[in-house]
Design an enzyme around this catalytic site. Structure first.
Site, PDB file in Angstrom:
ATOM      1  N   HIS A  87       4.382   1.604  -8.095  1.00  0.00           N
ATOM      2  CA  HIS A  87       3.405   0.507  -8.020  1.00  0.00           C
ATOM      3  C   HIS A  87       2.525   0.503  -9.272  1.00  0.00           C
ATOM      4  O   HIS A  87       2.212  -0.554  -9.824  1.00  0.00           O
ATOM      5  CB  HIS A  87       2.506   0.676  -6.798  1.00  0.00           C
ATOM      6  CG  HIS A  87       3.208   0.609  -5.473  1.00  0.00           C
ATOM      7  ND1 HIS A  87       3.366   1.712  -4.665  1.00  0.00           N
ATOM      8  CD2 HIS A  87       3.792  -0.417  -4.809  1.00  0.00           C
ATOM      9  CE1 HIS A  87       4.004   1.356  -3.551  1.00  0.00           C
ATOM     10  NE2 HIS A  87       4.283   0.074  -3.612  1.00  0.00           N
ATOM     11  N   GLY A  95       0.811  -1.216   0.000  1.00  0.00           N
ATOM     12  CA  GLY A  95       0.000   0.000   0.000  1.00  0.00           C
ATOM     13  C   GLY A  95       0.844   1.265   0.000  1.00  0.00           C
ATOM     14  O   GLY A  95       2.031   1.218  -0.320  1.00  0.00           O
ATOM     15  N   HIS A 114       2.239   4.516  -5.154  1.00  0.00           N
ATOM     16  CA  HIS A 114       2.807   5.626  -5.923  1.00  0.00           C
ATOM     17  C   HIS A 114       2.979   5.152  -7.367  1.00  0.00           C
ATOM     18  O   HIS A 114       2.613   4.015  -7.710  1.00  0.00           O
ATOM     19  CB  HIS A 114       4.130   6.079  -5.302  1.00  0.00           C
ATOM     20  CG  HIS A 114       5.098   4.959  -5.039  1.00  0.00           C
ATOM     21  ND1 HIS A 114       5.703   4.248  -6.052  1.00  0.00           N
ATOM     22  CD2 HIS A 114       5.534   4.399  -3.876  1.00  0.00           C
ATOM     23  CE1 HIS A 114       6.492   3.327  -5.527  1.00  0.00           C
ATOM     24  NE2 HIS A 114       6.401   3.380  -4.210  1.00  0.00           N
ATOM     25  N   ALA A 115       3.580   6.010  -8.184  1.00  0.00           N
ATOM     26  CA  ALA A 115       3.683   5.709  -9.616  1.00  0.00           C
ATOM     27  C   ALA A 115       4.503   4.448  -9.893  1.00  0.00           C
ATOM     28  O   ALA A 115       4.325   3.805 -10.928  1.00  0.00           O
ATOM     29  CB  ALA A 115       4.268   6.900 -10.361  1.00  0.00           C
ATOM     30  N   GLN A 131       7.875  -9.119   8.055  1.00  0.00           N
ATOM     31  CA  GLN A 131       9.087  -8.721   7.349  1.00  0.00           C
ATOM     32  C   GLN A 131       9.750  -7.476   7.933  1.00  0.00           C
ATOM     33  O   GLN A 131      10.737  -6.991   7.390  1.00  0.00           O
ATOM     34  CB  GLN A 131       8.816  -8.560   5.848  1.00  0.00           C
ATOM     35  CG  GLN A 131       7.991  -7.354   5.467  1.00  0.00           C
ATOM     36  CD  GLN A 131       7.610  -7.399   3.994  1.00  0.00           C
ATOM     37  OE1 GLN A 131       6.816  -8.233   3.572  1.00  0.00           O
ATOM     38  NE2 GLN A 131       8.179  -6.512   3.201  1.00  0.00           N
TER      39      GLN A 131
HETATM   40  P1  AMP Z   1       6.089  -2.316  -1.561  1.00  0.00           P
HETATM   41  O1  AMP Z   1       4.684  -1.798  -1.445  1.00  0.00           O
HETATM   42  O2  AMP Z   1       7.122  -1.312  -1.204  1.00  0.00           O
HETATM   43  O3  AMP Z   1       6.259  -3.661  -0.881  1.00  0.00           O
HETATM   44  O4  AMP Z   1       6.323  -2.592  -3.095  1.00  0.00           O
HETATM   45  C1  AMP Z   1       5.463  -3.421  -3.838  1.00  0.00           C
HETATM   46  C2  AMP Z   1       6.106  -3.709  -5.159  1.00  0.00           C
HETATM   47  O5  AMP Z   1       6.329  -2.495  -5.877  1.00  0.00           O
HETATM   48  C3  AMP Z   1       7.487  -4.385  -5.009  1.00  0.00           C
HETATM   49  O6  AMP Z   1       7.629  -5.384  -6.001  1.00  0.00           O
HETATM   50  C4  AMP Z   1       8.429  -3.236  -5.233  1.00  0.00           C
HETATM   51  O7  AMP Z   1       9.697  -3.631  -5.729  1.00  0.00           O
HETATM   52  C5  AMP Z   1       7.679  -2.418  -6.266  1.00  0.00           C
HETATM   53  N1  AMP Z   1       8.150  -1.036  -6.267  1.00  0.00           N
HETATM   54  C6  AMP Z   1       8.327  -0.227  -5.191  1.00  0.00           C
HETATM   55  N2  AMP Z   1       8.843   0.962  -5.572  1.00  0.00           N
HETATM   56  C7  AMP Z   1       9.003   0.894  -6.912  1.00  0.00           C
HETATM   57  C8  AMP Z   1       9.507   1.799  -7.903  1.00  0.00           C
HETATM   58  N3  AMP Z   1       9.953   3.015  -7.591  1.00  0.00           N
HETATM   59  N4  AMP Z   1       9.514   1.391  -9.190  1.00  0.00           N
HETATM   60  C9  AMP Z   1       9.081   0.149  -9.540  1.00  0.00           C
HETATM   61  N5  AMP Z   1       8.596  -0.747  -8.653  1.00  0.00           N
HETATM   62  C10 AMP Z   1       8.560  -0.379  -7.365  1.00  0.00           C
END
Ligand code: AMP
Length: 298
Positions: free
Chosen positions: A34, A28, A31-32, A58
């Protein structure tokens, strides 16, 4: 867009989905970055399912689980706008009911980098991702390059446990300044945001040296550190084999993973790139990080 709040709702909805299902697991505070995963999933599948769960397993005891940003209404609005079919928003007790006592653990590729600095982190990641794969049964699951070691670890787990799916990797989405988008960027002041952008400047500096023929890894990492803001406390900066994550000291022309974690005030920031820099695209990342991406033919 359907909102699935517990396991029975998710199971029932998943049974009705025919064809290719793209799954995007997230915590959650979207952002762009995701949304780039969601867009890739939209293009490549018949249905897109996003999961939102801030996974307590985690986070280390001294990490930011309690203050991690949460904004479900804004997340749902963004996903609806992006054309997502369904969102799974389980509670902690949905995922870990009383008496939950199983853990999934990957050795080898979890040893260095984030694994070294965040003990137990990948056990939590892999346990929740294995559960989410069983629940959502993706044709393809989408992950970000931003968490490069996570990609390698999840591919290892998916191979070892025979999950019949493909892992796709999307390049890191960045602010105009070059700062990698992250939910944790909400912790940064305006001044810290400017400083944080020097991580990307460092990666670019190393990539330029690589393009000029430099292959000595300590020279490449020094070039990166040279561009970093003086306020950084560098936890690690490392060059590893992008398939096995083994540290590399003197490289020939194989692709390399340059990755770093720094602390800026109370915030911990990570970033990485493949060298040569032209490999930082959807197809090369999917092929190179952790090696083979698909178990579908098993
Ligand atoms: P998170 O919500 O931080 O667990 O991220 C969910 C997914 O989005 C994970 O696979 C992250 O690697 C990916 N993600 C997070 N930030 C970015 C970003 N700036 N660019 C591309 N994918 C991202």
């Amino acid at each position: 867009m359907r909102i699935l709040e517990d396991v029975p709702a998710l199971r029932a909805a998943r049974r009705q989905l025919q064809g290719k299902v793209g799954v995007v697991p997230t915590m959650g505070a979207l952002h762009a970055g995701h949304l780039s995963l969601v867009e890739a999933a939209r293009r490549e599948n018949d249905h897109v399912l996003v999961t939102i769960f801030v996974n307590p397993l985690q986070f280390g005891a001294n990490e930011d689980f309690d203050r991690y940003p949460r904004d479900l209404p804004a997340d749902l609005a963004m996903l609806e706008q992006a054309g997502v079919d369904a969102v799974f928003t389980p509670t902690r007790t949905n995922m870990y009911p009383n008496g939950f006592s199983t853990g999934v653990s990957v050795s080898g590729v979890t040893r260095g980098l984030e694994g070294e600095h965040r003990p137990g982190h990948f056990d939590g990641v892999v346990t929740v991702v294995a559960k989410l794969f069983n629940l959502t049964q993706p044709t393809t699951a989408y992950f970000g390059q931003k968490d490069a070691q996570q990609v390698v670890v999840i591919k290892q787990m998916a191979r070892d446990l025979n999950f019949p799916l493909t892992i796709a990797v999307c390049p890191t989405t960045r602010e105009a300044s070059g700062l990698a988008m992250s939910s944790r960027n909400r912790y940064l002041s305006a001044d810290e945001r400017d400083k944080a952008a020097t991580i990307y400047a460092g990666l670019q500096r190393a990539a330029a040296a690589y393009d000029q023929g430099e292959r000595q890894t300590d020279v490449l990492t020094e070039a990166a550190i040279h561009a970093f803001a003086a306020e950084f406390e560098v936890e690690y900066i490392s060059i590893n084999d992008p398939v096995t994550l083994v540290p590399i000291s003197g490289a020939d022309d194989q692709p390399l993973l340059l990755s770093t974690a720094v602390r800026l005030g109370r915030t911990r920031l990570i970033d990485n790139c493949l060298l040569p820099y032209r490999l930082n695209n959807r197809d090369s990342l999917t092929r190179i990080l952790g090696g083979i991406a698909s178990n579908s033919a098993d």
